[in-house]
Scaffold this motif. Structure first.
Motif, PDB file in Angstrom:
ATOM      1  N   ALA A  35       0.831  -1.207   0.000  1.00 27.58           N
ATOM      2  CA  ALA A  35       0.000   0.000   0.000  1.00 27.58           C
ATOM      3  C   ALA A  35       0.862   1.252   0.000  1.00 27.58           C
ATOM      4  O   ALA A  35       0.597   2.216  -0.730  1.00 27.58           O
ATOM      5  CB  ALA A  35      -0.925  -0.010   1.225  1.00 27.58           C
ATOM      6  N   ILE A  36       1.918   1.240   0.817  1.00 27.66           N
ATOM      7  CA  ILE A  36       2.795   2.413   0.912  1.00 27.66           C
ATOM      8  C   ILE A  36       3.580   2.608  -0.380  1.00 27.66           C
ATOM      9  O   ILE A  36       3.773   3.740  -0.850  1.00 27.66           O
ATOM     10  CB  ILE A  36       3.730   2.271   2.129  1.00 27.66           C
ATOM     11  CG1 ILE A  36       2.903   2.329   3.427  1.00 27.66           C
ATOM     12  CG2 ILE A  36       4.793   3.360   2.132  1.00 27.66           C
ATOM     13  CD1 ILE A  36       3.674   1.933   4.668  1.00 27.66           C
ATOM     14  N   LEU A  37       4.039   1.509  -1.008  1.00 25.30           N
ATOM     15  CA  LEU A  37       4.759   1.606  -2.281  1.00 25.30           C
ATOM     16  C   LEU A  37       3.854   2.207  -3.358  1.00 25.30           C
ATOM     17  O   LEU A  37       4.259   3.091  -4.114  1.00 25.30           O
ATOM     18  CB  LEU A  37       5.239   0.227  -2.719  1.00 25.30           C
ATOM     19  CG  LEU A  37       5.895   0.173  -4.109  1.00 25.30           C
ATOM     20  CD1 LEU A  37       7.273   0.824  -4.067  1.00 25.30           C
ATOM     21  CD2 LEU A  37       6.005  -1.250  -4.626  1.00 25.30           C
ATOM     22  N   TYR A  38       2.622   1.718  -3.411  1.00 25.08           N
ATOM     23  CA  TYR A  38       1.658   2.250  -4.381  1.00 25.08           C
ATOM     24  C   TYR A  38       1.447   3.742  -4.151  1.00 25.08           C
ATOM     25  O   TYR A  38       1.384   4.539  -5.094  1.00 25.08           O
ATOM     26  CB  TYR A  38       0.336   1.487  -4.228  1.00 25.08           C
ATOM     27  CG  TYR A  38      -0.772   1.980  -5.134  1.00 25.08           C
ATOM     28  CD1 TYR A  38      -0.743   1.727  -6.504  1.00 25.08           C
ATOM     29  CD2 TYR A  38      -1.855   2.692  -4.615  1.00 25.08           C
ATOM     30  CE1 TYR A  38      -1.760   2.174  -7.331  1.00 25.08           C
ATOM     31  CE2 TYR A  38      -2.873   3.147  -5.436  1.00 25.08           C
ATOM     32  CZ  TYR A  38      -2.823   2.881  -6.791  1.00 25.08           C
ATOM     33  OH  TYR A  38      -3.828   3.332  -7.607  1.00 25.08           O
ATOM     34  N   PHE A  39       1.365   4.114  -2.879  1.00 21.78           N
ATOM     35  CA  PHE A  39       1.195   5.521  -2.523  1.00 21.78           C
ATOM     36  C   PHE A  39       2.391   6.358  -2.989  1.00 21.78           C
ATOM     37  O   PHE A  39       2.235   7.452  -3.537  1.00 21.78           O
ATOM     38  CB  PHE A  39       1.016   5.636  -1.010  1.00 21.78           C
ATOM     39  CG  PHE A  39       1.345   6.979  -0.447  1.00 21.78           C
ATOM     40  CD1 PHE A  39       0.565   8.088  -0.736  1.00 21.78           C
ATOM     41  CD2 PHE A  39       2.446   7.155   0.373  1.00 21.78           C
ATOM     42  CE1 PHE A  39       0.871   9.321  -0.219  1.00 21.78           C
ATOM     43  CE2 PHE A  39       2.761   8.385   0.891  1.00 21.78           C
ATOM     44  CZ  PHE A  39       1.971   9.473   0.593  1.00 21.78           C
ATOM     45  N   ILE A  40       3.615   5.844  -2.782  1.00 19.31           N
ATOM     46  CA  ILE A  40       4.814   6.593  -3.174  1.00 19.31           C
ATOM     47  C   ILE A  40       4.825   6.848  -4.679  1.00 19.31           C
ATOM     48  O   ILE A  40       5.151   7.943  -5.147  1.00 19.31           O
ATOM     49  CB  ILE A  40       6.088   5.837  -2.732  1.00 19.31           C
ATOM     50  CG1 ILE A  40       6.220   5.889  -1.198  1.00 19.31           C
ATOM     51  CG2 ILE A  40       7.332   6.424  -3.385  1.00 19.31           C
ATOM     52  CD1 ILE A  40       7.366   5.058  -0.657  1.00 19.31           C
ATOM     53  N   PHE A  41       4.457   5.848  -5.459  1.00 15.88           N
ATOM     54  CA  PHE A  41       4.439   6.010  -6.914  1.00 15.88           C
ATOM     55  C   PHE A  41       3.317   6.951  -7.357  1.00 15.88           C
ATOM     56  O   PHE A  41       3.524   7.834  -8.188  1.00 15.88           O
ATOM     57  CB  PHE A  41       4.267   4.649  -7.599  1.00 15.88           C
ATOM     58  CG  PHE A  41       5.565   3.961  -7.872  1.00 15.88           C
ATOM     59  CD1 PHE A  41       6.414   4.405  -8.874  1.00 15.88           C
ATOM     60  CD2 PHE A  41       5.953   2.870  -7.117  1.00 15.88           C
ATOM     61  CE1 PHE A  41       7.615   3.776  -9.126  1.00 15.88           C
ATOM     62  CE2 PHE A  41       7.160   2.226  -7.359  1.00 15.88           C
ATOM     63  CZ  PHE A  41       8.000   2.680  -8.362  1.00 15.88           C
ATOM     64  N   MET A  42       2.125   6.757  -6.801  1.00 14.03           N
ATOM     65  CA  MET A  42       0.971   7.520  -7.262  1.00 14.03           C
ATOM     66  C   MET A  42       0.986   8.963  -6.788  1.00 14.03           C
ATOM     67  O   MET A  42       0.544   9.855  -7.489  1.00 14.03           O
ATOM     68  CB  MET A  42      -0.319   6.844  -6.799  1.00 14.03           C
ATOM     69  CG  MET A  42      -0.581   5.498  -7.462  1.00 14.03           C
ATOM     70  SD  MET A  42      -0.690   5.634  -9.265  1.00 14.03           S
ATOM     71  CE  MET A  42      -2.122   6.690  -9.431  1.00 14.03           C
ATOM     72  N   LYS A  43       1.468   9.195  -5.568  1.00 14.17           N
ATOM     73  CA  LYS A  43       1.420  10.549  -5.014  1.00 14.17           C
ATOM     74  C   LYS A  43       2.798  11.195  -4.906  1.00 14.17           C
ATOM     75  O   LYS A  43       2.982  12.354  -5.219  1.00 14.17           O
ATOM     76  CB  LYS A  43       0.764  10.499  -3.626  1.00 14.17           C
ATOM     77  CG  LYS A  43       0.620  11.844  -2.942  1.00 14.17           C
ATOM     78  CD  LYS A  43      -0.338  12.762  -3.658  1.00 14.17           C
ATOM     79  CE  LYS A  43      -0.528  14.070  -2.888  1.00 14.17           C
ATOM     80  NZ  LYS A  43      -1.334  15.027  -3.646  1.00 14.17           N
ATOM     81  N   GLY A  44       3.792  10.390  -4.482  1.00 15.89           N
ATOM     82  CA  GLY A  44       5.094  10.982  -4.207  1.00 15.89           C
ATOM     83  C   GLY A  44       5.948  11.233  -5.429  1.00 15.89           C
ATOM     84  O   GLY A  44       6.620  12.256  -5.521  1.00 15.89           O
ATOM     85  N   LEU A  45       5.928  10.309  -6.401  1.00 17.62           N
ATOM     86  CA  LEU A  45       6.837  10.429  -7.541  1.00 17.62           C
ATOM     87  C   LEU A  45       6.150  10.858  -8.834  1.00 17.62           C
ATOM     88  O   LEU A  45       6.816  11.082  -9.827  1.00 17.62           O
ATOM     89  CB  LEU A  45       7.545   9.089  -7.768  1.00 17.62           C
ATOM     90  CG  LEU A  45       8.449   8.603  -6.617  1.00 17.62           C
ATOM     91  CD1 LEU A  45       9.066   7.269  -6.970  1.00 17.62           C
ATOM     92  CD2 LEU A  45       9.527   9.626  -6.325  1.00 17.62           C
ATOM     93  N   LYS A  46       4.823  10.935  -8.809  1.00 20.68           N
ATOM     94  CA  LYS A  46       4.116  11.303 -10.031  1.00 20.68           C
ATOM     95  C   LYS A  46       4.475  12.734 -10.435  1.00 20.68           C
ATOM     96  O   LYS A  46       4.394  13.659  -9.658  1.00 20.68           O
ATOM     97  CB  LYS A  46       2.609  11.193  -9.816  1.00 20.68           C
ATOM     98  CG  LYS A  46       1.829  11.213 -11.119  1.00 20.68           C
ATOM     99  CD  LYS A  46       0.357  10.892 -10.872  1.00 20.68           C
ATOM    100  CE  LYS A  46      -0.392  10.802 -12.189  1.00 20.68           C
ATOM    101  NZ  LYS A  46      -1.811  10.464 -11.982  1.00 20.68           N
ATOM    102  N   GLY A  47       4.893  12.902 -11.658  1.00 24.97           N
ATOM    103  CA  GLY A  47       5.271  14.226 -12.142  1.00 24.97           C
ATOM    104  C   GLY A  47       6.760  14.492 -12.090  1.00 24.97           C
ATOM    105  O   GLY A  47       7.233  15.481 -12.621  1.00 24.97           O
ATOM    106  N   THR A  48       7.512  13.591 -11.452  1.00 24.98           N
ATOM    107  CA  THR A  48       8.967  13.760 -11.409  1.00 24.98           C
ATOM    108  C   THR A  48       9.578  13.271 -12.724  1.00 24.98           C
ATOM    109  O   THR A  48       8.924  12.551 -13.489  1.00 24.98           O
ATOM    110  CB  THR A  48       9.577  12.947 -10.240  1.00 24.98           C
ATOM    111  OG1 THR A  48       9.409  11.560 -10.530  1.00 24.98           O
ATOM    112  CG2 THR A  48       8.900  13.272  -8.927  1.00 24.98           C
ATOM    113  N   PRO A  49      10.827  13.618 -13.009  1.00 23.42           N
ATOM    114  CA  PRO A  49      11.469  13.128 -14.239  1.00 23.42           C
ATOM    115  C   PRO A  49      11.493  11.603 -14.323  1.00 23.42           C
ATOM    116  O   PRO A  49      11.367  11.029 -15.397  1.00 23.42           O
ATOM    117  CB  PRO A  49      12.893  13.699 -14.121  1.00 23.42           C
ATOM    118  CG  PRO A  49      12.736  14.915 -13.282  1.00 23.42           C
ATOM    119  CD  PRO A  49      11.668  14.600 -12.300  1.00 23.42           C
TER     120      PRO A  49
END
Length: 764
Positions: A201-215
């Motif tokens: 759940a936390i990994l999914y969160f990091i990708f969807m919210k934390g890293l979305k829009g980064t290079p």
């Protein structure tokens, strides 16, 4: 001032640094509280993990800077001059508003703050433009403002509160039902599955919210989008295996990893997505200034259509911002104050409640209690008992102070907080719902607290009142930001060259004042004369430990009584007001000792139960003493504050005589307790009649004066009240001394008189 706009740009840049500091101080609770509250990992490790998340998220920010440029207002409708006034206003109001909430120790949303600052400033500026136009009316306001975005934010507040609280409560209830409070054994069997679920759940969160829009996300986009289910399934399998291996190899709980990774994920998402709240406006101001200087036209005629274009964030500025955020996280005392609020509201055990109950919190608690009882009558008794067994907490005989120092909640709740918050924010991101990270993390924590039965009958009204205060503050943020920004932009627009420096000076002054006020409050150490809880478990130990408290009460009571008489004699209102604060503080400390009686009795040795009776009596007499002093201080202040007639010289002289006699009594008593020479108490008690006769004599004299020469009913009422309350003060003091004298003699009797084994009647 030749170039007011360059001055504004510099000021906005400086304010941006301060805004990052106050913003991080408030938002730090979003990712720190679960780890801090559970004390699962060291504070140093927590800070390192969070710092990495913040710095990485800031450097690879998701590029939401357009919110400040065009998310709230239509930039093409405003000139460069007007845009700079709006941006100047927003930075001033945002930093003051967030600092205000930090000083109170209340979490709020930096997103809502910046959005409603922009909205308030833009609306008022638009109204000024409409007012100066012959062709436009109020109906044209919609062409200036992006009202849809504002409505999304407001709906986001409501969604955050309801959804986060409900989901958090449900998931925590299920988790506790499975693992119970004795979860160590269950973790050996189900820990790998729980760890796999939480980490996925936390990994999914990091990708969807934390890293979305980064290079990096651009390279991963083709693999992620459309394949979410496969990623989740594979992740769950891999992390379940990892969790099993971790527990087998290290012999430690996988929850440690869940808490560390969850803290990193929330910190990364916070800085990656909320950075716009701090530097979005300064960067928009910089791009505006850059475009205007290239054009070279008049500031009032250069329209800001350029802000409609997407502009990349400056990597160097993001690097600096990330560094400032990390430094703030390590050194901000206000961040710790805000964190304490959420931790105290979610604490499993006893704590020093920060909020007072109110009518709404009482009504909510009564309503939910009734509903719980109604549902309980429907559920079979066997089911209720099985559920109750899962929620049974191990007995721990801790004092309130020890309870406050213990972990606020266990690792199960900390993991659920991080997991649920991460999932909800990720889902909201994928659905493009404007849920605030602050609102989600706070309300999830409150929901899990409720489900974990942390809000019991002893604390529910206080905790609910605290939650209502925080939620009220969120709406207050929106209203305050909108109103304050509107007022300030109006003032700046009136005369930018004059008002901008003035408002900046006022801002600096308010920030400095709040800083000093918070510093004074934070650095407040335990006063030398403060009362302390006894930790002894025997009569003799309680007698000696309580002696210090008696001595301190006597010393402070003597000072309070003397100041009351002195304040009446000199009609010194300031002294009497200060005196009231002193007695209020003393009364609060005595009440705190009484609140701890339950834990004191629980910790006593079975052979020393007489200590409980002694301690309860002593606290009762101390409370009687403080109540008398409270009355004396209150009526003295009220008399002078209401401008009543001054007491007669003879009355002042008699009160001074009583005060001098009491001072001798109190000094001798304090000396006896300080030196632990309890045998001296007997000689003090022998003067009891002499002391009471003195006060009685003054009452008789006042009766005579009232029948012949006294002309003021207020003076008579005050004087009789002071003397009668002085008698009560003496009564309480003598009762305390007699209790001490008798208990001390009794407690040492077996040691000094008899060497025989104690009989069955012995209470020690």
């Amino acid at each position: 001032m030749d170039n007011i706009y360059l001055f504004m740009l510099i000021a906005i840049t400086v304010l941006a640094v301060a805004d990052i500091i106050v913003g991080v101080s408030n938002d730090a609770i979003n990712f720190l509280n679960s780890a801090i509250g559970s004390k699962a990992i060291s504070m140093r490790t927590i800070m390192i993990v969070a710092s990495l998340g913040i710095f990485i998220g800031a450097v690879y920010s998701s590029g939401l800077m357009e919110v400040a440029r065009k998310g709230i207002f239509v930039p093409g409708m405003f000139s460069f001059h007007e845009i700079m006034l709006i941006f100047m206003t927003v930075m001033i109001t945002d930093i003051l508003l967030l600092d205000f909430f930090n000083t109170l120790g209340l979490p709020t949303s930096t997103t809502v703050s910046i959005v409603f600052n922009l909205l308030g400033a833009a609306v008022v500026m638009a109204l000024i433009k409409i007012g100066n136009s012959d062709t436009q009316t109020f109906a044209d306001l919609g062409s200036y403002i992006n009202t849809k975005k504002a409505m999304e934010i407001i709906s986001g507040i409501l969604l955050s509160v309801v959804i986060a609280f409900s989901v958090g409560a449900f998931v925590q209830w299920i988790s506790r039902l499975i693992f119970t409070f004795q979860y160590e054994k269950k973790m050996k069997s189900f820990g790998a599955l729980f760890g796999g679920l939480a980490l996925t759940a936390i990994l999914y969160f990091i990708f969807m919210k934390g890293l979305k829009g980064t290079p990096y996300y651009k390279d991963l986009k083709g693999y992620v989008e459309g394949n979410e289910i496969y990623i989740i399934a594979i992740g769950f399998a891999l992390f379940t295996l990892f969790s099993y291996a971790f527990q087998q190899i290290t012999k430690k709980s996988i929850l440690l990893v869940v808490i560390a990774v969850g803290t990193f994920g929330l910190a990364l998402a916070f800085s990656g997505n909320d950075l716009v709240n701090f530097i979005g406006v300064p960067m928009a101001a910089y791009h505006s200034y850059e475009a205007w200087t290239l054009d070279g036209g008049a500031a009032s005629g250069f329209m800001m259509d350029v802000l409609d274009k997407k502009m990349p964030a400056e990597p160097f500025l993001l690097f600096i911002a990330g560094g400032i955020m990390v430094v703030t996280l390590w050194f901000s005392k206000k961040a710790k104050t805000v964190a304490e609020t959420e931790i105290s509201l979610s604490r499993q055990g006893e704590t020093h409640e920060k909020f007072e109950p109110n009518a709404i919190s009482r009504a909510v608690v009564k309503g939910t209690t009734w509903l719980s009882n109604a549902l309980g009558s429907i559920v079979p008794k066997a089911t209720q008992e099985r559920i109750a067994h899962s929620f049974h907490k191990p007995d721990e005989n801790l004092t309130k102070a020890q309870s406050v120092e213990a972990p606020a909640f266990d690792m199960i709740r900390a993991s659920v907080n991080l997991m649920v918050a991460g999932v909800l924010i990720a889902i909201a991101t994928s659905m493009k719902l404007p849920l605030s990270t602050t609102y989600v993390t706070f309300m999830v924590a409150m929901g899990t607290s409720l489900a974990d039965r942390a809000w019991g009958a002893e604390s529910a009204v206080y905790r609910v009142a605290g939650v209502l205060n925080v939620i009220g503050g969120w709406f207050g943020t929106a209203f305050g930001a909108f109103t304050a920004a509107g007022i300030i932009v109006f003032l700046i627009n009136w005369n930018p060259s004059v008002m901008t420096p003035i408002l900046l000076l006022i801002t600096a002054f308010l920030l400095y004042r709040n800083y000093k006020s918070h510093q004074k409050k934070s650095n407040k150490t335990l006063d030398e004369d403060s009362l302390t809880e006894t930790g002894s478990r025997s009569v003799q130990g309680v007698i000696h430990e309580s002696a210090s408290n008696i001595s301190n009460v006597i010393k402070r009571g003597n000072r309070i009584y003397t100041n009351a008489v002195k304040g009446l004699a000199k009609q010194d209102l300031a002294l009497l007001k200060k005196n009231q604060k002193q007695i209020d503080k003393l009364s609060t400390e005595v009440d705190s000792l009484r609140d701890n009686i339950f834990y004191f009795i629980k910790n006593l040795e079975e052979t020393s139960l007489r200590a409980s009776s002694f301690y309860i009596n002593i606290l009762g007499y101390l409370q009687d003493m403080t109540q008398s002093l409270e009355y004396i201080s209150k009526v003295s202040h009220k008399h002078i504050n209401n401008n009543h007639k001054k007491l007669k010289f003879s009355q002042i002289r008699e009160l001074k005589e009583v005060d001098d006699t009491l001072e001798v009594l109190f000094n001798e008593t304090k000396e006896a307790f300080d030196s632990r020479s309890f045998e001296k108490i007997g000689s003090i008690i022998n003067r009891k009649k002499e002391l009471f006769d003195l006060v009685t004599d003054k009452i008789v004299k006042q009766v005579a004066r009232t029948r012949t020469e006294e002309s003021s009913p207020k003076n008579t009422t005050l004087y009789f009240g002071l003397l009668l309350e002085t008698k009560d003060l003496l009564t309480a003091t003598m009762n305390l001394l007699e209790e001490y004298y008798n208990s001390h003699d009794s407690s040492i009797e077996p040691k000094t008189i008899s060497v025989e084994p104690p009989t069955n009647d012995s209470e020690e």
